[in-house]
Motif scaffolding. Structure first.
Motif, PDB file in Angstrom:
ATOM      1  N   LEU A 267       0.825  -1.202   0.000  1.00 31.12           N
ATOM      2  CA  LEU A 267       0.000   0.000   0.000  1.00 31.12           C
ATOM      3  C   LEU A 267       0.860   1.252   0.000  1.00 31.12           C
ATOM      4  O   LEU A 267       0.398   2.337   0.367  1.00 31.12           O
ATOM      5  CB  LEU A 267      -0.933  -0.014   1.220  1.00 31.12           C
ATOM      6  N   ARG A 268       2.104   1.098  -0.449  1.00 33.24           N
ATOM      7  CA  ARG A 268       3.015   2.254  -0.508  1.00 33.24           C
ATOM      8  C   ARG A 268       2.461   3.294  -1.480  1.00 33.24           C
ATOM      9  O   ARG A 268       1.904   2.949  -2.516  1.00 33.24           O
ATOM     10  CB  ARG A 268       4.405   1.803  -0.950  1.00 33.24           C
ATOM     11  N   GLY A 269       2.615   4.554  -1.103  1.00 36.18           N
ATOM     12  CA  GLY A 269       2.150   5.652  -1.944  1.00 36.18           C
ATOM     13  C   GLY A 269       0.736   6.103  -1.635  1.00 36.18           C
ATOM     14  O   GLY A 269       0.298   7.140  -2.116  1.00 36.18           O
ATOM     15  N   LEU A 270      -0.003   5.336  -0.834  1.00 35.81           N
ATOM     16  CA  LEU A 270      -1.363   5.722  -0.454  1.00 35.81           C
ATOM     17  C   LEU A 270      -1.332   6.439   0.890  1.00 35.81           C
ATOM     18  O   LEU A 270      -0.563   6.092   1.768  1.00 35.81           O
ATOM     19  CB  LEU A 270      -2.256   4.484  -0.351  1.00 35.81           C
ATOM     20  N   ASN A 271      -2.184   7.440   1.020  1.00 32.63           N
ATOM     21  CA  ASN A 271      -2.253   8.199   2.260  1.00 32.63           C
ATOM     22  C   ASN A 271      -3.565   7.948   2.976  1.00 32.63           C
ATOM     23  O   ASN A 271      -4.536   7.480   2.384  1.00 32.63           O
ATOM     24  CB  ASN A 271      -2.080   9.697   1.981  1.00 32.63           C
ATOM     25  N   CYS A 272      -3.580   8.310   4.254  1.00 34.97           N
ATOM     26  CA  CYS A 272      -4.730   8.161   5.139  1.00 34.97           C
ATOM     27  C   CYS A 272      -5.992   8.711   4.468  1.00 34.97           C
ATOM     28  O   CYS A 272      -5.929   9.788   3.875  1.00 34.97           O
ATOM     29  CB  CYS A 272      -4.437   8.914   6.431  1.00 34.97           C
ATOM     30  N   PRO A 273      -7.064   7.983   4.484  1.00 32.53           N
ATOM     31  CA  PRO A 273      -7.352   6.756   5.219  1.00 32.53           C
ATOM     32  C   PRO A 273      -7.213   5.485   4.381  1.00 32.53           C
ATOM     33  O   PRO A 273      -7.595   4.414   4.832  1.00 32.53           O
ATOM     34  CB  PRO A 273      -8.808   6.949   5.642  1.00 32.53           C
ATOM     35  N   LEU A 274      -6.696   5.588   3.157  1.00 27.28           N
ATOM     36  CA  LEU A 274      -6.692   4.448   2.240  1.00 27.28           C
ATOM     37  C   LEU A 274      -5.954   3.209   2.751  1.00 27.28           C
ATOM     38  O   LEU A 274      -6.465   2.097   2.572  1.00 27.28           O
ATOM     39  CB  LEU A 274      -6.159   4.865   0.866  1.00 27.28           C
ATOM     40  N   PRO A 275      -4.786   3.316   3.394  1.00 25.44           N
ATOM     41  CA  PRO A 275      -4.148   2.081   3.871  1.00 25.44           C
ATOM     42  C   PRO A 275      -5.026   1.273   4.827  1.00 25.44           C
ATOM     43  O   PRO A 275      -5.133   0.051   4.695  1.00 25.44           O
ATOM     44  CB  PRO A 275      -2.870   2.576   4.548  1.00 25.44           C
ATOM     45  N   VAL A 276      -5.694   1.936   5.744  1.00 26.66           N
ATOM     46  CA  VAL A 276      -6.563   1.223   6.681  1.00 26.66           C
ATOM     47  C   VAL A 276      -7.786   0.664   5.963  1.00 26.66           C
ATOM     48  O   VAL A 276      -8.169  -0.493   6.180  1.00 26.66           O
ATOM     49  CB  VAL A 276      -6.994   2.135   7.850  1.00 26.66           C
ATOM     50  N   LEU A 277      -8.393   1.439   5.086  1.00 25.23           N
ATOM     51  CA  LEU A 277      -9.581   0.966   4.373  1.00 25.23           C
ATOM     52  C   LEU A 277      -9.262  -0.244   3.506  1.00 25.23           C
ATOM     53  O   LEU A 277     -10.015  -1.219   3.480  1.00 25.23           O
ATOM     54  CB  LEU A 277     -10.171   2.092   3.524  1.00 25.23           C
ATOM     55  N   LYS A 278      -8.142  -0.195   2.799  1.00 25.23           N
ATOM     56  CA  LYS A 278      -7.757  -1.315   1.937  1.00 25.23           C
ATOM     57  C   LYS A 278      -7.334  -2.537   2.758  1.00 25.23           C
ATOM     58  O   LYS A 278      -7.647  -3.666   2.394  1.00 25.23           O
ATOM     59  CB  LYS A 278      -6.670  -0.895   0.958  1.00 25.23           C
TER      60      LYS A 278
END
Length: 77
Positions: A10-21
């Motif tokens: 999940l590198r390159g994604l910012n909050c909240p996307l890492p938790v959602l994914k």
């Protein structure tokens, strides 16, 4: 610990996307399954442990990488 644990990049994604994914990916795994989550989001060091605590998952290990973090999560119930 098994050597063949999947790494969810999940590198390159910012909050909240890492938790959602991570939530969605873990939901598709059986209870007790292990997953590495790797992210460059600096807030993940707070968000991922909080998510695991809320959702009943076990955060087994946190590792700092060069510019990233890696979290080993065991899917809970």
């Amino acid at each position: 610990m098994p050597d063949d644990i999947d790494v969810y990049d999940l590198r390159g994604l910012n909050c909240p996307l890492p938790v959602l994914k991570a939530r969605k990916r873990l939901a598709g795994l059986p209870r007790g399954a292990l997953l590495w989550v790797e992210t460059t989001d600096p807030l993940a060091v707070l968000d991922i442990p909080a998510f695991c605590n809320e959702a009943g998952h076990l955060l087994i290990e946190t590792t700092a990488l060069d510019g990233a973090h890696r979290f080993l999560i065991e899917r809970g119930g």
